[in-house]
Design a protein around this motif. Sequence first.
Motif, PDB file in Angstrom:
ATOM      1  N   PRO A   1      40.265  46.525  27.531  1.00 32.16           N
ATOM      2  CA  PRO A   1      40.594  45.518  28.339  1.00 32.16           C
ATOM      3  C   PRO A   1      41.840  44.708  28.445  1.00 32.16           C
ATOM      4  CG  PRO A   1      38.404  45.596  27.539  1.00 32.16           C
ATOM      5  CD  PRO A   1      39.127  46.442  26.906  1.00 32.16           C
ATOM      6  N   GLY A   2      42.522  44.523  29.491  1.00 30.93           N
ATOM      7  CA  GLY A   2      43.558  43.814  29.346  1.00 30.93           C
ATOM      8  C   GLY A   2      45.151  44.498  29.197  1.00 30.93           C
TER       9      GLY A   2
ATOM     10  N   ALA B   1      41.598  45.087  33.950  1.00 27.96           N
ATOM     11  CA  ALA B   1      40.210  45.024  33.442  1.00 27.96           C
ATOM     12  C   ALA B   1      39.352  45.633  34.483  1.00 27.96           C
ATOM     13  CB  ALA B   1      39.934  43.504  33.360  1.00 27.96           C
TER      14      ALA B   1
ATOM     15  N   ARG C   1      44.799  40.915  36.212  1.00 31.14           N
ATOM     16  CA  ARG C   1      44.926  39.413  35.784  1.00 31.14           C
ATOM     17  C   ARG C   1      46.360  38.920  35.435  1.00 31.14           C
ATOM     18  NH1 ARG C   1      39.454  40.245  32.231  1.00 31.14           N
ATOM     19  NH2 ARG C   1      38.022  40.337  33.805  1.00 31.14           N
TER      20      ARG C   1
ATOM     21  N   GLU D   1      32.898  49.749  35.423  1.00 32.07           N
ATOM     22  CA  GLU D   1      32.288  49.932  34.195  1.00 32.07           C
ATOM     23  C   GLU D   1      31.259  50.986  34.463  1.00 32.07           C
ATOM     24  OE1 GLU D   1      30.979  49.606  30.423  1.00 32.07           O
ATOM     25  OE2 GLU D   1      32.790  48.582  30.993  1.00 32.07           O
TER      26      GLU D   1
ATOM     27  N   ILE E   1      41.206  51.836  30.396  1.00 33.52           N
ATOM     28  CA  ILE E   1      40.908  50.315  30.758  1.00 33.52           C
ATOM     29  C   ILE E   1      39.622  49.927  30.322  1.00 33.52           C
ATOM     30  CG2 ILE E   1      40.729  48.509  32.580  1.00 33.52           C
ATOM     31  CD1 ILE E   1      42.648  50.506  34.221  1.00 33.52           C
TER      32      ILE E   1
ATOM     33  N   ILE F   1      38.889  47.812  39.347  1.00 27.98           N
ATOM     34  CA  ILE F   1      39.591  47.222  38.178  1.00 27.98           C
ATOM     35  C   ILE F   1      40.112  45.898  39.165  1.00 27.98           C
ATOM     36  CG2 ILE F   1      40.274  49.447  37.015  1.00 27.98           C
ATOM     37  CD1 ILE F   1      43.189  48.791  38.379  1.00 27.98           C
TER      38      ILE F   1
END
Length: 173
Positions: A48-49, A95, A82, A101, A44, A79
């Motif tokens: 991202p996405g 994401a 979205r 991160e 991820i 995470i």
Amino acid sequence: MPDDARAANILAAFALALTDKVGDAMRETAEGRSPAAMAALIQIGFEPGLSIERLRACIALSHSATVRVADQLEAAGLIERRRGAAKDARVAALALTPAGEAAMRQSLAARQEVSARLLGLLTPREVETFLGLVERMLPAAVGPGADSDVVCRLCDLEACPQDRCPAAHRHGA
């Protein structure tokens, strides 16, 4: 000519020892997360996405197991999902949060440390030779389809971009 059986045995033992050491190092940073969860964070983070289906293919789990991993990562604040409004509101893009991160970077650093410690036993010329040999052998170890995604599920894609990845560029691909 080297003893082929011995060479094969040593190669397999090295691969297993390296896998174990990398797994141990990553687990130390994982705060109880599973290897699949760590792989999900890494995937991820670099894509991202990502959808659940794409993540499923990368970490080689069933759809329902991948949803459970995503649920656990979301509950841990690592995470976020979205929801897409345009095509299909049921499809979520995954994401990393800032905490996700940081967790991803810790896992990658632990993996890098194990590999760097082993490579540090070699001279720069030996590292170059070793890399050339592994780059030649790795494509033969990767099967057709999305196998390179699975093989590279814990890779640092900044260190080894896809256009230079030996697993992504199989012989005959």
